[in-house]
Design a protein around this motif. Structure first.
Motif, mmCIF file in Angstrom:
data_model
loop_
_atom_site.group_PDB
_atom_site.id
_atom_site.type_symbol
_atom_site.label_atom_id
_atom_site.label_comp_id
_atom_site.label_asym_id
_atom_site.label_seq_id
_atom_site.Cartn_x
_atom_site.Cartn_y
_atom_site.Cartn_z
ATOM 1 N N TYR A 19 -37.343 -34.542 -20.038
ATOM 2 C CA TYR A 19 -36.659 -35.288 -18.991
ATOM 3 C C TYR A 19 -35.513 -36.110 -19.573
ATOM 4 O O TYR A 19 -34.394 -36.071 -19.078
ATOM 5 C CB TYR A 19 -37.653 -36.190 -18.263
ATOM 6 C CG TYR A 19 -37.032 -37.046 -17.196
ATOM 7 C CD1 TYR A 19 -36.769 -36.511 -15.940
ATOM 8 C CD2 TYR A 19 -36.711 -38.373 -17.435
ATOM 9 C CE1 TYR A 19 -36.197 -37.287 -14.943
ATOM 10 C CE2 TYR A 19 -36.144 -39.164 -16.448
ATOM 11 C CZ TYR A 19 -35.881 -38.609 -15.214
ATOM 12 O OH TYR A 19 -35.314 -39.373 -14.227
ATOM 13 N N LYS A 46 -31.519 -36.667 -11.178
ATOM 14 C CA LYS A 46 -32.403 -35.923 -12.074
ATOM 15 C C LYS A 46 -33.853 -35.948 -11.586
ATOM 16 O O LYS A 46 -34.567 -34.951 -11.713
ATOM 17 C CB LYS A 46 -32.283 -36.483 -13.491
ATOM 18 C CG LYS A 46 -32.808 -35.550 -14.537
ATOM 19 C CD LYS A 46 -32.338 -35.800 -15.959
ATOM 20 C CE LYS A 46 -32.410 -37.187 -16.465
ATOM 21 N NZ LYS A 46 -32.279 -37.271 -17.937
ATOM 22 N N ASP A 47 -34.296 -37.062 -10.998
ATOM 23 C CA ASP A 47 -35.655 -37.119 -10.464
ATOM 24 C C ASP A 47 -35.869 -36.050 -9.395
ATOM 25 O O ASP A 47 -36.903 -35.377 -9.365
ATOM 26 C CB ASP A 47 -35.962 -38.492 -9.865
ATOM 27 C CG ASP A 47 -36.228 -39.547 -10.918
ATOM 28 O OD1 ASP A 47 -36.136 -39.247 -12.124
ATOM 29 O OD2 ASP A 47 -36.523 -40.701 -10.525
ATOM 30 N N GLU A 48 -34.888 -35.890 -8.524
ATOM 31 C CA GLU A 48 -35.011 -34.868 -7.472
ATOM 32 C C GLU A 48 -34.990 -33.467 -8.077
ATOM 33 O O GLU A 48 -35.671 -32.563 -7.594
ATOM 34 C CB GLU A 48 -33.909 -35.011 -6.431
ATOM 35 C CG GLU A 48 -34.087 -34.040 -5.267
ATOM 36 C CD GLU A 48 -33.068 -34.220 -4.162
ATOM 37 O OE1 GLU A 48 -32.934 -33.284 -3.349
ATOM 38 O OE2 GLU A 48 -32.396 -35.275 -4.104
ATOM 39 N N VAL A 50 -36.225 -32.618 -10.986
ATOM 40 C CA VAL A 50 -37.571 -32.390 -11.516
ATOM 41 C C VAL A 50 -38.563 -32.182 -10.374
ATOM 42 O O VAL A 50 -39.436 -31.306 -10.460
ATOM 43 C CB VAL A 50 -38.018 -33.541 -12.441
ATOM 44 C CG1 VAL A 50 -39.478 -33.376 -12.851
ATOM 45 C CG2 VAL A 50 -37.133 -33.601 -13.672
ATOM 46 N N GLN A 51 -38.440 -32.951 -9.306
ATOM 47 C CA GLN A 51 -39.334 -32.765 -8.157
ATOM 48 C C GLN A 51 -39.200 -31.348 -7.596
ATOM 49 O O GLN A 51 -40.196 -30.708 -7.237
ATOM 50 C CB GLN A 51 -39.040 -33.801 -7.061
ATOM 51 C CG GLN A 51 -39.317 -35.224 -7.442
ATOM 52 C CD GLN A 51 -40.790 -35.569 -7.596
ATOM 53 O OE1 GLN A 51 -41.681 -34.750 -7.428
ATOM 54 N NE2 GLN A 51 -41.046 -36.809 -7.959
ATOM 55 N N LEU A 102 -43.445 -33.462 -19.265
ATOM 56 C CA LEU A 102 -43.147 -34.552 -18.331
ATOM 57 C C LEU A 102 -44.061 -35.755 -18.517
ATOM 58 O O LEU A 102 -43.783 -36.828 -17.986
ATOM 59 C CB LEU A 102 -43.234 -34.052 -16.893
ATOM 60 C CG LEU A 102 -42.122 -33.102 -16.462
ATOM 61 C CD1 LEU A 102 -42.367 -32.605 -15.052
ATOM 62 C CD2 LEU A 102 -40.755 -33.759 -16.583
ATOM 63 N N SER A 106 -39.950 -41.462 -20.660
ATOM 64 C CA SER A 106 -39.773 -42.250 -19.441
ATOM 65 C C SER A 106 -40.218 -41.513 -18.177
ATOM 66 O O SER A 106 -40.426 -42.132 -17.148
ATOM 67 C CB SER A 106 -38.309 -42.671 -19.302
ATOM 68 O OG SER A 106 -37.487 -41.544 -19.086
ATOM 69 N N ALA A 107 -40.393 -40.218 -18.252
ATOM 70 C CA ALA A 107 -40.800 -39.439 -17.077
ATOM 71 C C ALA A 107 -42.278 -39.622 -16.737
ATOM 72 O O ALA A 107 -42.695 -39.350 -15.616
ATOM 73 C CB ALA A 107 -40.501 -37.962 -17.308
ATOM 74 N N VAL A 110 -43.086 -41.602 -13.645
ATOM 75 C CA VAL A 110 -42.478 -41.033 -12.442
ATOM 76 C C VAL A 110 -43.251 -39.820 -11.935
ATOM 77 O O VAL A 110 -43.462 -39.658 -10.732
ATOM 78 C CB VAL A 110 -41.001 -40.644 -12.710
ATOM 79 C CG1 VAL A 110 -40.371 -40.014 -11.478
ATOM 80 C CG2 VAL A 110 -40.207 -41.858 -13.163
ATOM 81 N N PHE A 111 -43.716 -38.957 -12.853
ATOM 82 C CA PHE A 111 -44.289 -37.673 -12.445
ATOM 83 C C PHE A 111 -45.780 -37.533 -12.724
ATOM 84 O O PHE A 111 -46.370 -36.497 -12.431
ATOM 85 C CB PHE A 111 -43.522 -36.536 -13.126
ATOM 86 C CG PHE A 111 -42.049 -36.590 -12.838
ATOM 87 C CD1 PHE A 111 -41.573 -36.317 -11.564
ATOM 88 C CD2 PHE A 111 -41.145 -36.947 -13.818
ATOM 89 C CE1 PHE A 111 -40.224 -36.396 -11.271
ATOM 90 C CE2 PHE A 111 -39.791 -37.023 -13.545
ATOM 91 C CZ PHE A 111 -39.328 -36.745 -12.264
#
Length: 179
Positions: A19, A46-48, A50-51, A102, A106-107, A110-111
């Motif tokens: 990430y 970037k979050d979207e 990965v989602q 992931l 830092s990911a 978030v995930f």
């Protein structure tokens, strides 16, 4: 183009760089999209991205792993079919697991919840097969966890050694070990 068009490229980037290492510059270069176009397709950045990749992986796991494990048939054969599909997905041990990647850096925060659901569903599906075979529920659950530990560990070792042999060996032996 739909944002799903970019999923294979994004999957490869996040597998390779993680990430944090998959910068917008690298993503832009690999997809051929300028930064403005990236934000047009992925307003959440970037979050979207990965989602979207995780959505793809969840569908793939449901169709290619969980469905196989839920089908009727001999437990060992279903587990072998799971291993065969994993060999294809991880290019016989030459590709790392994105969900594991992931959970680093830092990911993680978030995930984590999505990765946890993926892993738990997989463990539960393996445990269900083992209970069908007559194994006690707690032991079946432990063996399901052990299966994921073995799969993920062999992928990490294959990457660390630059040798897919540990993963290949696990894929060959796992169904017999579980049953």
């Amino acid at each position: 183009m739909a944002k799903e068009t970019y999923v294979p490229c994004l999957l490869g980037l996040f597998r390779r760089y993680g990430y944090d290492g998959a910068t917008l510059s690298k993503i832009s270069q690999a997809t051929g999209l300028g930064k403005a176009s990236l934000y047009h397709h992925f307003p959440g950045g970037k979050d979207e991205m990965v989602q979207t990749v995780l959505d793809y992986l969840e569908r793939w796991i449901e169709q290619n792993i969980l469905q196989v494990l839920k089908e009727e048939g001999e437990p060992g054969a279903r587990l072998q079919q799971m291993c065969d599909r994993l060999r294809l997905a991880y290019e016989d041990g030459n590709q790392p697991c994105l969900t594991s990647i992931l959970l680093l850096g830092s990911a993680r925060d978030v995930f984590h919840d999505r990765v946890q659901v993926i892993y738990q569903s997989w463990i539960d599906a393996i445990a269900h097969i083992l209970m069908e075979s007559g194994m006690e529920q707690n032991l079946a659950q432990e063996r399901g966890e052990d299966a994921l530990i073995t799969i993920q560990g062999s992928l990490i070792l294959a990457q660390g050694l630059h040798d897919p042999a540990p993963f290949q060996r696990v894929m060959q032996q796992l169904p017999n070990h579980l049953c």
